[in-house]
Design a protein around this motif. Structure first.
Motif, PDB file in Angstrom:
ATOM      1  N   LYS A 218       1.062  -1.400   0.010  1.00  0.00           N
ATOM      2  CA  LYS A 218      -0.310  -0.235  -0.244  1.00  0.00           C
ATOM      3  C   LYS A 218       0.918   1.797  -0.108  1.00  0.00           C
ATOM      4  O   LYS A 218       0.268   2.279   0.128  1.00  0.00           O
ATOM      5  N   ASN A 219       1.774   1.116  -0.383  1.00  0.00           N
ATOM      6  CA  ASN A 219       2.773   2.965   0.048  1.00  0.00           C
ATOM      7  C   ASN A 219       2.369   3.329  -1.308  1.00  0.00           C
ATOM      8  O   ASN A 219       3.612   4.687  -1.614  1.00  0.00           O
ATOM      9  N   ALA A 220       2.421   2.695  -2.748  1.00  0.00           N
ATOM     10  CA  ALA A 220       1.911   3.186  -3.875  1.00  0.00           C
ATOM     11  C   ALA A 220       0.489   3.620  -3.793  1.00  0.00           C
ATOM     12  O   ALA A 220      -0.016   3.907  -3.547  1.00  0.00           O
ATOM     13  N   GLN A 221       1.438   4.851  -4.711  1.00  0.00           N
ATOM     14  CA  GLN A 221      -0.659   6.029  -4.731  1.00  0.00           C
ATOM     15  C   GLN A 221      -0.747   5.280  -6.650  1.00  0.00           C
ATOM     16  O   GLN A 221       0.012   5.847  -7.289  1.00  0.00           O
ATOM     17  N   TRP A 222      -1.921   5.822  -6.404  1.00  0.00           N
ATOM     18  CA  TRP A 222      -2.186   5.067  -8.219  1.00  0.00           C
ATOM     19  C   TRP A 222      -1.837   6.619  -9.240  1.00  0.00           C
ATOM     20  O   TRP A 222      -2.281   7.737  -7.993  1.00  0.00           O
ATOM     21  N   VAL A 223      -1.763   6.471  -9.772  1.00  0.00           N
ATOM     22  CA  VAL A 223      -1.221   7.686 -10.758  1.00  0.00           C
ATOM     23  C   VAL A 223      -2.215   8.586 -11.051  1.00  0.00           C
ATOM     24  O   VAL A 223      -2.000  10.260 -10.228  1.00  0.00           O
ATOM     25  N   GLY A 224      -3.943   8.314 -10.390  1.00  0.00           N
ATOM     26  CA  GLY A 224      -4.163   9.203 -11.203  1.00  0.00           C
ATOM     27  C   GLY A 224      -4.916   9.839  -9.325  1.00  0.00           C
ATOM     28  O   GLY A 224      -5.862  11.107 -10.078  1.00  0.00           O
ATOM     29  N   PHE A 225      -4.566  10.084  -8.712  1.00  0.00           N
ATOM     30  CA  PHE A 225      -5.062  10.428  -7.728  1.00  0.00           C
ATOM     31  C   PHE A 225      -3.980  11.243  -6.813  1.00  0.00           C
ATOM     32  O   PHE A 225      -4.418  11.815  -6.946  1.00  0.00           O
ATOM     33  N   ILE A 226      -2.865  10.358  -7.241  1.00  0.00           N
ATOM     34  CA  ILE A 226      -2.081  11.351  -6.831  1.00  0.00           C
ATOM     35  C   ILE A 226      -2.272  12.903  -7.912  1.00  0.00           C
ATOM     36  O   ILE A 226      -1.537  14.071  -7.182  1.00  0.00           O
ATOM     37  N   THR A 227      -2.382  12.587  -8.894  1.00  0.00           N
ATOM     38  CA  THR A 227      -2.966  13.788  -9.461  1.00  0.00           C
ATOM     39  C   THR A 227      -3.653  15.025  -8.796  1.00  0.00           C
ATOM     40  O   THR A 227      -4.152  15.802  -9.022  1.00  0.00           O
ATOM     41  N   ARG A 228      -4.729  14.210  -8.987  1.00  0.00           N
ATOM     42  CA  ARG A 228      -5.832  14.744  -8.134  1.00  0.00           C
ATOM     43  C   ARG A 228      -5.801  15.771  -6.815  1.00  0.00           C
ATOM     44  O   ARG A 228      -5.906  16.705  -6.701  1.00  0.00           O
ATOM     45  N   SER A 229      -4.835  14.862  -5.785  1.00  0.00           N
ATOM     46  CA  SER A 229      -4.679  15.398  -4.268  1.00  0.00           C
ATOM     47  C   SER A 229      -3.502  16.907  -4.521  1.00  0.00           C
ATOM     48  O   SER A 229      -3.487  17.796  -4.205  1.00  0.00           O
ATOM     49  N   VAL A 230      -2.758  16.650  -6.030  1.00  0.00           N
ATOM     50  CA  VAL A 230      -1.420  18.284  -5.915  1.00  0.00           C
ATOM     51  C   VAL A 230      -2.912  18.793  -6.562  1.00  0.00           C
ATOM     52  O   VAL A 230      -2.298  19.976  -5.969  1.00  0.00           O
ATOM     53  N   LEU A 231      -4.101  19.264  -7.896  1.00  0.00           N
ATOM     54  CA  LEU A 231      -5.147  19.980  -8.000  1.00  0.00           C
ATOM     55  C   LEU A 231      -5.468  20.299  -7.079  1.00  0.00           C
ATOM     56  O   LEU A 231      -5.556  21.375  -6.487  1.00  0.00           O
ATOM     57  N   GLU A 232      -5.838  19.366  -6.189  1.00  0.00           N
ATOM     58  CA  GLU A 232      -7.209  19.972  -4.862  1.00  0.00           C
ATOM     59  C   GLU A 232      -6.186  20.445  -3.548  1.00  0.00           C
ATOM     60  O   GLU A 232      -6.490  21.642  -2.696  1.00  0.00           O
ATOM     61  N   ASN A 233      -4.921  20.075  -3.351  1.00  0.00           N
ATOM     62  CA  ASN A 233      -4.247  20.301  -2.115  1.00  0.00           C
ATOM     63  C   ASN A 233      -2.414  21.086  -1.950  1.00  0.00           C
ATOM     64  O   ASN A 233      -2.404  21.890  -1.259  1.00  0.00           O
ATOM     65  N   SER A 234      -1.998  21.104  -3.634  1.00  0.00           N
ATOM     66  CA  SER A 234      -0.834  21.336  -3.962  1.00  0.00           C
ATOM     67  C   SER A 234      -0.799  23.100  -3.453  1.00  0.00           C
ATOM     68  O   SER A 234      -1.666  23.653  -3.812  1.00  0.00           O
ATOM     69  N   THR A 235      -0.383  24.023  -2.871  1.00  0.00           N
ATOM     70  CA  THR A 235      -0.269  25.278  -2.889  1.00  0.00           C
ATOM     71  C   THR A 235       0.844  26.500  -4.337  1.00  0.00           C
ATOM     72  O   THR A 235       0.917  27.336  -3.533  1.00  0.00           O
ATOM     73  N   SER A 236       1.443  25.229  -4.890  1.00  0.00           N
ATOM     74  CA  SER A 236       2.567  26.496  -5.209  1.00  0.00           C
ATOM     75  C   SER A 236       3.753  25.452  -6.343  1.00  0.00           C
ATOM     76  O   SER A 236       2.953  23.596  -6.306  1.00  0.00           O
ATOM     77  N   TYR A 237       3.864  25.496  -7.893  1.00  0.00           N
ATOM     78  CA  TYR A 237       4.379  24.816  -8.751  1.00  0.00           C
ATOM     79  C   TYR A 237       5.434  24.085  -7.756  1.00  0.00           C
ATOM     80  O   TYR A 237       5.634  22.717  -8.346  1.00  0.00           O
ATOM     81  N   GLU A 238       6.274  24.591  -7.512  1.00  0.00           N
ATOM     82  CA  GLU A 238       7.502  23.901  -6.521  1.00  0.00           C
ATOM     83  C   GLU A 238       7.226  23.098  -5.349  1.00  0.00           C
ATOM     84  O   GLU A 238       7.530  21.582  -5.469  1.00  0.00           O
ATOM     85  N   GLU A 239       5.562  22.640  -5.154  1.00  0.00           N
ATOM     86  CA  GLU A 239       5.710  21.761  -3.918  1.00  0.00           C
ATOM     87  C   GLU A 239       4.622  20.529  -5.107  1.00  0.00           C
ATOM     88  O   GLU A 239       5.023  19.238  -5.040  1.00  0.00           O
ATOM     89  N   ALA A 240       4.108  21.026  -5.536  1.00  0.00           N
ATOM     90  CA  ALA A 240       3.914  20.166  -7.041  1.00  0.00           C
ATOM     91  C   ALA A 240       4.841  19.474  -7.925  1.00  0.00           C
ATOM     92  O   ALA A 240       4.503  17.531  -8.160  1.00  0.00           O
ATOM     93  N   LYS A 241       5.934  19.989  -8.281  1.00  0.00           N
ATOM     94  CA  LYS A 241       6.864  19.100  -8.687  1.00  0.00           C
ATOM     95  C   LYS A 241       7.597  18.484  -7.735  1.00  0.00           C
ATOM     96  O   LYS A 241       7.900  16.985  -8.097  1.00  0.00           O
ATOM     97  N   ASN A 242       8.089  18.925  -6.743  1.00  0.00           N
ATOM     98  CA  ASN A 242       8.299  18.090  -5.863  1.00  0.00           C
ATOM     99  C   ASN A 242       7.472  16.776  -4.918  1.00  0.00           C
ATOM    100  O   ASN A 242       8.154  15.275  -5.329  1.00  0.00           O
ATOM    101  N   ILE A 243       6.210  16.736  -4.703  1.00  0.00           N
ATOM    102  CA  ILE A 243       5.528  15.696  -4.576  1.00  0.00           C
ATOM    103  C   ILE A 243       5.449  14.775  -5.873  1.00  0.00           C
ATOM    104  O   ILE A 243       5.446  13.225  -5.839  1.00  0.00           O
TER     105      ILE A 243
END
Ligand SMILES: *[C@@H]1O[C@H](CO)[C@@H](O)[C@H](O)[C@H]1NC(C)=O
Ligand SMILES: *[C@@H]1O[C@H](CO)[C@@H](O)[C@H](O)[C@H]1NC(C)=O
Ligand SMILES: *[C@@H]1O[C@H](CO)[C@@H](O)[C@H](O)[C@H]1NC(C)=O
Ligand SMILES: *[C@@H]1O[C@H](CO)[C@@H](O)[C@H](O)[C@H]1NC(C)=O
Ligand SMILES: *[C@@H]1O[C@H](CO)[C@@H](O)[C@H](O)[C@H]1NC(C)=O
Ligand SMILES: *[C@@H]1O[C@H](CO)[C@@H](O)[C@H](O)[C@H]1NC(C)=O
Length: 369
Positions: A218-243
């Motif tokens: 369970k340590n991996a994330q489904w790719v479409g979910f991580i994208t959704r999480s970034v769209l929903e909760n990231s607050t900057s380009y750098e943070e998104a890039k890092n995630i």
């Protein structure tokens, strides 16, 4: 996931995406004056819906699915039939039906609850909803001989929706997606970033990831979910890039990320565990666009499937100063960048808060994959 994406980056952080594929014979000169969309390659507009993030996850999708459930059931039936025709024992669909519902309990964050809510409204068992993620081989099944189209591609068109995700009645992000799928593959946060996910083929690809998930890793994330999480909760380009660079994911992918500053744009080439390459815009040194199809940029494309060269050729022809939604739509309307797998074309301008998607058709002569 379904379809292939071609993504074109331009300096003003306008990002473009077409779901695409091809083969040599049906190439053409760079198109001109195709925008605003009209004519035989334009199927129609994509309808907008609001998704209220203040509602409990279980309820968020009910209104949308009330409209789309019948079409979604048709698609799920087609896929089941195609998969069962391909593997006649019926074992694959049976395994999906049996294993996935139990899995939902272990899906993190809002995703499991949202999927439960969708399953209850549509009457489609939970397993089928996730089955959409296997459709990268769906394209080799189901050719409609009456009008030369892919069954699954055609059935996805009426399921294509624009989504405005809101908290406190204010937009958090916008996306174009398929009704019934809670991950996100194409979206943007106004003023902040744009993000698209492209499929990446690999020998130890997506299926392995999904099996690992099923059997308890369970340590991996489904790719479409991580994208959704970034769209929903990231607050900057750098943070998104890092995630997007660091989070473990279930399948290899390309993340294409745009920011709100000149030069903020990159293609992240991912293996499941690590990032292989982060390729950034570099306008000062002449790299004013980045094109990503479904092949690693340092490798040749499959000879049957070179959409990269025509896209670059047409962008070169356009020149940087003439970039606009209209000229990018022209590039994305040029065969084989446009082809029979193309479901929709999206144009995004992060800083101007513009996001539009257009349903596409590719009438003959047009290459199938
Ligand atoms: C092709 O036929 C299918 C099945 O009848 C239909 O759903 C689809 O819209 C048609 N597509 C085009 C481009 O005519
Ligand atoms: C959102 O707007 C609706 C109607 O415009 C209002 O009834 C509701 O209270 C608002 N919700 C929030 C969280 O502000
Ligand atoms: C975003 O963050 C909120 C608050 O931490 C959390 O409840 C929510 O599940 C997150 N959304 C996603 C898609 O991860
Ligand atoms: C651009 O994005 C940064 C975060 O990456 C944010 O702090 C800034 O406010 C944004 N600028 C504008 C004009 O929205
Ligand atoms: C596009 O232009 C770049 C920079 O001049 C050049 O290196 C590249 O070969 C061109 N590509 C195509 C397909 O014309
Ligand atoms: C760029 O735009 C200008 C002004 O609209 C036009 O005159 C010119 O032909 C365009 N260049 C190309 C290569 O399309």
């Amino acid at each position: 996931m379904l379809g292939r994406s071609l993504l074109t980056w331009v300096l003003a952080a306008a990002v473009t995406c077409a779901q695409a594929q091809q083969v040599p014979p049906w190439t053409e000169d760079c198109r001109k004056s195709t925008y605003p969309p009209s004519g035989p390659t334009y199927r129609g507009p994509v309808p907008w819906y609001t998704i209220n993030l203040d509602l409990p996850p279980y309820k968020r999708w009910h209104e949308l699915l009330a409209h789309k459930a019948p079409v979604l059931r048709t698609l799920v039936n087609s896929i089941s039939n195609l998969v069962n025709a391909f593997v006649p024992s019926g074992k694959i669909m049976q395994m999906v039906d049996e294993k996935l519902p139990g899995l939902i309990g272990s899906i993190p964050g809002p995703f499991g609850e949202e999927m439960r809510g969708i399953a209850d409204v549509t009457g489609i068992p939970l397993g089928h909803l996730l089955h959409g993620r296997n459709m990268d081989f769906g394209i080799f099944l189901g050719w409609n001989i009456n009008n030369n189209t892919w069954v699954v591609t055609e059935e996805l068109k009426p399921l294509t929706v624009n989504l405005d995700f809101q908290r406190n009645n204010k937009t958090v992000f916008k996306a174009t997606s398929f009704a019934g799928y809670v991950g996100m593959l194409t979206g943007f946060k106004p003023g902040l970033l744009s993000l698209t996910l492209n499929e990446r083929f690999s020998l130890n690809g997506g299926y392995l990831g999904i099996l690992e998930w099923m059997f308890g890793k369970k340590n991996a994330q489904w790719v479409g979910f991580i994208t959704r999480s970034v769209l929903e909760n990231s607050t900057s380009y750098e943070e998104a890039k890092n995630i997007l660079t660091k989070t473990k994911i279930t399948a290899p992918a390309y993340f294409i990320l745009g920011g709100n500053q000149s030069g903020e744009g990159c293609v992240i080439t991912r293996e499941r565990k690590e990032s292989l390459d982060v390729y950034e815009l570099d306008p000062k040194h002449g790299r004013w666009y980045v094109v990503q199809t479904n092949y690693d940029r340092w490798k040749n494309t499959l000879f049957l499937d070179d959409r990269r060269t025509p896209a670059k050729k047409c962008l070169n022809h356009t020149t940087q100063k003439n970039l606009s939604f209209a000229t990018i739509y022209d590039v994305l309307s040029t065969k084989p960048v446009l082809n029979k797998l193309t479901v929709f074309t999206t144009l995004i301008d992060v800083t101007k808060d513009q996001f539009e998607s257009h349903l596409r058709d590719c009438p003959d002569p047009c290459i199938g994959w």
